[in-house]
Design a protein around this motif. Structure first.
Motif, mmCIF file in Angstrom:
data_model
loop_
_atom_site.group_PDB
_atom_site.id
_atom_site.type_symbol
_atom_site.label_atom_id
_atom_site.label_comp_id
_atom_site.label_asym_id
_atom_site.label_seq_id
_atom_site.Cartn_x
_atom_site.Cartn_y
_atom_site.Cartn_z
ATOM 1 N N GLU A 62 0.857 -1.189 0.000
ATOM 2 C CA GLU A 62 0.000 0.000 0.000
ATOM 3 C C GLU A 62 0.893 1.238 0.000
ATOM 4 O O GLU A 62 1.817 1.341 0.812
ATOM 5 N N LEU A 63 0.636 2.155 -0.902
ATOM 6 C CA LEU A 63 1.374 3.407 -0.946
ATOM 7 C C LEU A 63 0.578 4.516 -0.274
ATOM 8 O O LEU A 63 -0.652 4.547 -0.365
ATOM 9 N N ASP A 64 1.287 5.415 0.369
ATOM 10 C CA ASP A 64 0.676 6.626 0.909
ATOM 11 C C ASP A 64 0.977 7.748 -0.082
ATOM 12 O O ASP A 64 2.098 8.271 -0.132
ATOM 13 N N ILE A 65 -0.003 8.098 -0.905
ATOM 14 C CA ILE A 65 0.196 9.096 -1.951
ATOM 15 C C ILE A 65 -0.522 10.373 -1.540
ATOM 16 O O ILE A 65 -1.759 10.434 -1.568
ATOM 17 N N PRO A 66 0.202 11.389 -1.116
ATOM 18 C CA PRO A 66 -0.449 12.626 -0.651
ATOM 19 C C PRO A 66 -1.366 13.220 -1.716
ATOM 20 O O PRO A 66 -0.945 13.451 -2.854
ATOM 21 N N GLY A 67 -2.600 13.426 -1.356
ATOM 22 C CA GLY A 67 -3.566 13.995 -2.269
ATOM 23 C C GLY A 67 -3.974 13.088 -3.402
ATOM 24 O O GLY A 67 -4.743 13.493 -4.280
ATOM 25 N N GLY A 68 -3.435 11.854 -3.431
ATOM 26 C CA GLY A 68 -3.759 10.918 -4.490
ATOM 27 C C GLY A 68 -3.142 11.251 -5.827
ATOM 28 O O GLY A 68 -3.482 10.638 -6.852
ATOM 29 N N PHE A 69 -2.212 12.219 -5.877
ATOM 30 C CA PHE A 69 -1.616 12.661 -7.133
ATOM 31 C C PHE A 69 -0.459 11.747 -7.497
ATOM 32 O O PHE A 69 0.480 11.583 -6.715
ATOM 33 N N THR A 70 -0.514 11.114 -8.676
ATOM 34 C CA THR A 70 0.518 10.170 -9.071
ATOM 35 C C THR A 70 1.224 10.619 -10.342
ATOM 36 O O THR A 70 0.647 11.292 -11.192
ATOM 37 N N LEU A 71 2.473 10.225 -10.450
ATOM 38 C CA LEU A 71 3.260 10.353 -11.674
ATOM 39 C C LEU A 71 3.621 8.924 -12.085
ATOM 40 O O LEU A 71 4.220 8.194 -11.299
ATOM 41 N N GLU A 72 3.261 8.539 -13.302
ATOM 42 C CA GLU A 72 3.326 7.121 -13.664
ATOM 43 C C GLU A 72 4.693 6.505 -13.405
ATOM 44 O O GLU A 72 4.805 5.484 -12.726
ATOM 45 N N ALA A 73 5.757 7.098 -13.934
ATOM 46 C CA ALA A 73 7.072 6.502 -13.773
ATOM 47 C C ALA A 73 7.548 6.575 -12.322
ATOM 48 O O ALA A 73 8.093 5.609 -11.789
ATOM 49 N N ALA A 74 7.335 7.710 -11.675
ATOM 50 C CA ALA A 74 7.786 7.865 -10.288
ATOM 51 C C ALA A 74 7.025 6.937 -9.354
ATOM 52 O O ALA A 74 7.624 6.269 -8.496
ATOM 53 N N THR A 75 5.707 6.867 -9.510
ATOM 54 C CA THR A 75 4.916 6.009 -8.631
ATOM 55 C C THR A 75 5.178 4.547 -8.943
ATOM 56 O O THR A 75 5.280 3.708 -8.038
ATOM 57 N N GLY A 76 5.313 4.222 -10.233
ATOM 58 C CA GLY A 76 5.630 2.843 -10.593
ATOM 59 C C GLY A 76 6.943 2.387 -10.000
ATOM 60 O O GLY A 76 7.079 1.245 -9.537
ATOM 61 N N THR A 77 7.930 3.263 -9.987
ATOM 62 C CA THR A 77 9.224 2.898 -9.408
ATOM 63 C C THR A 77 9.144 2.788 -7.892
ATOM 64 O O THR A 77 9.808 1.944 -7.283
ATOM 65 N N GLU A 78 8.328 3.615 -7.257
ATOM 66 C CA GLU A 78 8.131 3.481 -5.814
ATOM 67 C C GLU A 78 7.511 2.121 -5.483
ATOM 68 O O GLU A 78 7.885 1.483 -4.487
#
Length: 305
Positions: A62-78
């Protein structure tokens, strides 16, 4: 977190699995392909893995994504980093990852390397697509269409270097299996030297599997089985909206997996990219569940021998 699962009245064959749900597709949780891991788990994936007596630990990223805002490559790598950390901190288990996106496998193999740096893990990448695009060749910009290229050191290497344990996968330990919806640049790459081996649908049906696997086994100590369920022909049922005709049948996938595990111990596995919304009569779901039970059977046989 879910508790360990083990079936009653089963033989004492203990090959501990760690079943890890990774419910993200392009950084978004529990939608499209990201809905697949939870649906497989709800349909009894852990019990299929436990069917031959193995203990199965079950967890979920489970990721904690502030505000639910994602960047595909950055979030995918996380996501890859979280998977790598989980795998590395559970040595002695066989990770089996239910994933929304294929790139998660980079994290699995990185985690294995972090735990055992000298272990040479081969990757059999079952997929309708090559996942060998790069930012220079991709017309869609789809990050997950670059996952196998990223593993092999062909793109996104600054991001990949942030995944604990990652090192580029040598081509001699990489096999694309069942790829049948490749773009021009991927075909050019696979025809070049060096490049990952390509075990096509035609190769498998012409009995050329053993020669490819023998070459890989000669330079490897264990194998990771990566199965994007769209490697299957959509006549079984479409795995996702990217599925294309000309794929493998479930028994063909299972036969290649068995041939690989007959040569190399199963290090880990990924079952990826199933979108429940496009399935027909739960047939692709059931194909995925049968594959998990097949992996459990193979692991139990290897442990017993």
């Amino acid at each position: 977190m879910p508790t360990p699962t083990t079936p009653a009245a089963q033989p004492e064959t203990r090959a501990p699995f760690r079943m890890l749900e990774v419910p993200y597709d392009s950084g978004h949780r529990d939608v499209r392909h990201g809905a697949g891991p939870g649906a497989l788990a709800a349909a009894g994936a852990a019990h299929r893995l436990a069917s031959r007596g193995a203990v199965v630990d079950h967890a979920r990223i489970e990721l904690d994504i502030p505000g639910g805002f994602t960047l595909e490559a950055a979030t995918g790598t996380e996501v890859m980093r979280r998977v790598a950390d989980d795998v590395a901190t559970h040595p002695g288990h066989v990770p089996v990852v239910l994933a929304g996106n294929c790139g998660v496998t980079l994290g699995v193999v990185a985690g294995l390397r972090a735990a055992a740096p000298d272990r040479r893990v081969a990757v059999l990448w079952f997929d309708a697509h090559g996942d060998l695009q790069t930012p220079a060749t991709s017309a869609s910009g789809f990050f997950d269409g670059m996952g196998f290229a990223m593993m092999g050191g062909r793109c996104w290497q600054a991001l990949a270097a942030t995944v604990p344990g990652h090192a580029p996968l040598p081509d001699e330990r990489a096999v694309l299996v069942g790829g049948h919806a490749l773009d021009h640049d991927e075909r050019v790459l696979l025809a070049a030297t060096p490049a990952p081996a390509w075990l096509s649908v035609e190769d498998i049906r012409a009995d050329r599997t053993d020669a490819v696997l023998d070459r890989v086994a000669a330079s490897s100590d264990a194998v990771h089985i990566h199965v994007d369920l769209d490697v299957h022909d959509p006549s079984v049922a479409p795995a996702n909206s990217y599925a294309k005709p000309g794929g493998l049948l479930p028994e063909e996938v299972r036969d290649v997996v068995a041939a690989a595990v007959a040569r190399l111990p199963l290090a880990s596995a990924t079952v990826a990219s199933w979108d429940p919304a496009v399935d027909v009569g739960h047939r692709m779901r059931d194909t995925g569940l049968a594959l998990l039970e097949h992996l459990a059977t193979l692991a139990a046989g290897a442990r017993a021998s």
